[in-house]
Enzyme design. Sequence first.
Site, PDB file in Angstrom:
ATOM      1  N   HIS A 167       1.929   8.749   4.815  1.00  0.00           N
ATOM      2  CA  HIS A 167       2.553   8.557   3.630  1.00  0.00           C
ATOM      3  C   HIS A 167       2.484   9.319   2.461  1.00  0.00           C
ATOM      4  O   HIS A 167       1.553  10.455   2.456  1.00  0.00           O
ATOM      5  CB  HIS A 167       1.694   6.961   2.964  1.00  0.00           C
ATOM      6  CG  HIS A 167       1.707   6.044   3.835  1.00  0.00           C
ATOM      7  ND1 HIS A 167       2.926   5.547   4.468  1.00  0.00           N
ATOM      8  CD2 HIS A 167       0.624   5.192   4.353  1.00  0.00           C
ATOM      9  CE1 HIS A 167       2.550   4.367   5.146  1.00  0.00           C
ATOM     10  NE2 HIS A 167       1.341   4.300   5.305  1.00  0.00           N
ATOM     11  N   ASN A 205      -1.656  -6.582   3.893  1.00  0.00           N
ATOM     12  CA  ASN A 205      -2.933  -6.531   4.902  1.00  0.00           C
ATOM     13  C   ASN A 205      -3.976  -7.314   5.055  1.00  0.00           C
ATOM     14  O   ASN A 205      -5.021  -6.952   5.284  1.00  0.00           O
ATOM     15  CB  ASN A 205      -3.355  -4.850   4.930  1.00  0.00           C
ATOM     16  CG  ASN A 205      -2.348  -4.035   5.638  1.00  0.00           C
ATOM     17  OD1 ASN A 205      -1.850  -4.225   6.668  1.00  0.00           O
ATOM     18  ND2 ASN A 205      -2.014  -2.749   4.876  1.00  0.00           N
ATOM     19  N   GLY A 233       3.673  -1.065   0.688  1.00  0.00           N
ATOM     20  CA  GLY A 233       3.797  -1.614  -0.720  1.00  0.00           C
ATOM     21  C   GLY A 233       5.278  -1.197  -1.173  1.00  0.00           C
ATOM     22  O   GLY A 233       6.061  -2.002  -1.642  1.00  0.00           O
ATOM     23  N   ASN A 259      -3.085  -2.820  -2.701  1.00  0.00           N
ATOM     24  CA  ASN A 259      -4.568  -2.908  -2.508  1.00  0.00           C
ATOM     25  C   ASN A 259      -5.615  -2.012  -3.208  1.00  0.00           C
ATOM     26  O   ASN A 259      -6.780  -2.111  -3.048  1.00  0.00           O
ATOM     27  CB  ASN A 259      -4.751  -3.120  -1.070  1.00  0.00           C
ATOM     28  CG  ASN A 259      -4.624  -4.418  -0.468  1.00  0.00           C
ATOM     29  OD1 ASN A 259      -4.615  -5.103  -0.992  1.00  0.00           O
ATOM     30  ND2 ASN A 259      -4.253  -4.201   1.089  1.00  0.00           N
TER      31      ASN A 259
HETATM   32  N1  CTP Z   1      -1.509   1.367  -2.461  1.00  0.00           N
HETATM   33  C1  CTP Z   1      -1.642   1.922  -3.780  1.00  0.00           C
HETATM   34  N2  CTP Z   1      -2.810   2.691  -4.061  1.00  0.00           N
HETATM   35  C2  CTP Z   1      -4.063   2.421  -3.386  1.00  0.00           C
HETATM   36  C3  CTP Z   1      -3.732   1.572  -2.222  1.00  0.00           C
HETATM   37  C4  CTP Z   1      -2.756   0.925  -1.840  1.00  0.00           C
HETATM   38  O1  CTP Z   1      -0.501   1.967  -4.375  1.00  0.00           O
HETATM   39  N3  CTP Z   1      -5.021   2.818  -3.736  1.00  0.00           N
HETATM   40  C5  CTP Z   1      -0.403   0.492  -2.088  1.00  0.00           C
HETATM   41  C6  CTP Z   1       0.572   0.954  -1.249  1.00  0.00           C
HETATM   42  O2  CTP Z   1       1.850   0.819  -1.530  1.00  0.00           O
HETATM   43  C7  CTP Z   1       0.023   0.110   0.042  1.00  0.00           C
HETATM   44  C8  CTP Z   1      -0.265  -1.021  -0.382  1.00  0.00           C
HETATM   45  O3  CTP Z   1      -0.834  -0.778  -1.643  1.00  0.00           O
HETATM   46  O4  CTP Z   1       1.150   0.175   1.102  1.00  0.00           O
HETATM   47  C9  CTP Z   1      -1.184  -1.941   0.514  1.00  0.00           C
HETATM   48  O5  CTP Z   1      -2.353  -1.057   0.628  1.00  0.00           O
HETATM   49  P1  CTP Z   1      -2.976  -0.938   2.092  1.00  0.00           P
HETATM   50  O6  CTP Z   1      -3.372  -2.061   2.623  1.00  0.00           O
HETATM   51  O7  CTP Z   1      -4.272   0.054   2.030  1.00  0.00           O
HETATM   52  O8  CTP Z   1      -1.897  -0.089   2.827  1.00  0.00           O
HETATM   53  P2  CTP Z   1      -2.050   1.187   3.779  1.00  0.00           P
HETATM   54  O9  CTP Z   1      -2.873   0.493   5.168  1.00  0.00           O
HETATM   55  O10 CTP Z   1      -2.684   2.244   3.053  1.00  0.00           O
HETATM   56  O11 CTP Z   1      -0.863   1.639   3.944  1.00  0.00           O
HETATM   57  P3  CTP Z   1       0.231   1.042   5.036  1.00  0.00           P
HETATM   58  O12 CTP Z   1      -0.085  -0.398   5.341  1.00  0.00           O
HETATM   59  O13 CTP Z   1       1.388   1.206   4.299  1.00  0.00           O
HETATM   60  O14 CTP Z   1       0.247   1.912   6.287  1.00  0.00           O
END
Ligand code: CTP
Length: 319
Positions: free
Chosen positions: A293, A132, A243, A109
């Site tokens: 993370h 998400n 991710g 995302n």
């Molecule tokens: N991601 C990334 N860089 C960003 C935002 C997200 O590499 N700036 C990747 C991460 O692998 C993340 C995935 O995209 O798990 C989905 O993003 P997000 O919905 O923001 O996940 P989070 O809620 O931040 O993390 P998680 O759901 O893993 O707790």
Amino acid sequence: EGELHTLRLMVNGSDKGFRKNLAAYMQPSQEGWKVNSTLVGLIRKDILHFLDAERDVSVIKSSFKPGDTIHYVLDRRRTLNVSHALHSLLPEVSPLKNKRFKTCAVVGNSGVLLKSGCGKEIDSHDFVIRCNLAPLAEFAEDVGIRSDFTTMNPSVIQRVYGGLSNETLRERFVQRLRLLNDSVLWIPAFMVKGGEKHVEGVNELILKRKLPVRMAYPSLRLVHAVRGYWLTNKVNIKRPSTGLLMYTMATRFCDEIHLYGFWPFPKDGRGNLVKYHYYDMLKYRYFSNASPHRMPLEFKTLKLLHSKGALKLTTSKCR
Ligand code: CTP
């Protein structure tokens, strides 16, 4: 094996040093990228020692009865009771049973997707995984619109849909779910206590509105297995991001994995600001040690795998 060994050596170490000028240094090169099928096969085999996405992607109906007690994966002292709604939505068989795809997209995302023009390319893959429940329609040109598999952390219900506390919010959520048609919605419902009333609200809404979406709830061993795999490769990730979980699972059924929207850094290679999410104002939280993370370390690992042809990481514009 030789190449995997190099992977072990190279990603080992702290992610502090590369913070200086990291954006320029982190940019994966797109020139001449080619899939390395031998390495893809080795990694798949290696990961299969820890988890099998076909099985671990979801618990299935025959494993539980309504009323059964589940211990939360990351907080074993606390428990959850399997409700009738949850039980009736559990799949009879794995939603990934016997699945095999030539190319898959795993879409993160990051704001790096904005102005990327990657929508068409993303949608052209045989299987598209998204995280998400991120919005698509208004960003279609950059992120695409198709999704075969969508994750949703329970926290999204509170953050984006106001805990489904009134009819307007519930309707907005139902409209979003309708866009999934009969693709898979994957909710990590057994990780930690806190989201259970949201998960229950979602389950009840899906049943009441007879939405065709196919539910999946990851197995109790998934996160430990993924962490175990990366740990034996000397990548010490306390809690894999969604991710990374998706990439790790996708190795089971995709011959070529393309990652988009992975860029956990506030600037791009040219020094321009990059939003944390392409669709909201959430801030970067992942540089402090307090965060669960370690996305920069994950990214460094993925970049190395990209350079070896194990996956393709796109962080720039698509042609
Ligand atoms: N991601 C990334 N860089 C960003 C935002 C997200 O590499 N700036 C990747 C991460 O692998 C993340 C995935 O995209 O798990 C989905 O993003 P997000 O919905 O923001 O996940 P989070 O809620 O931040 O993390 P998680 O759901 O893993 O707790």
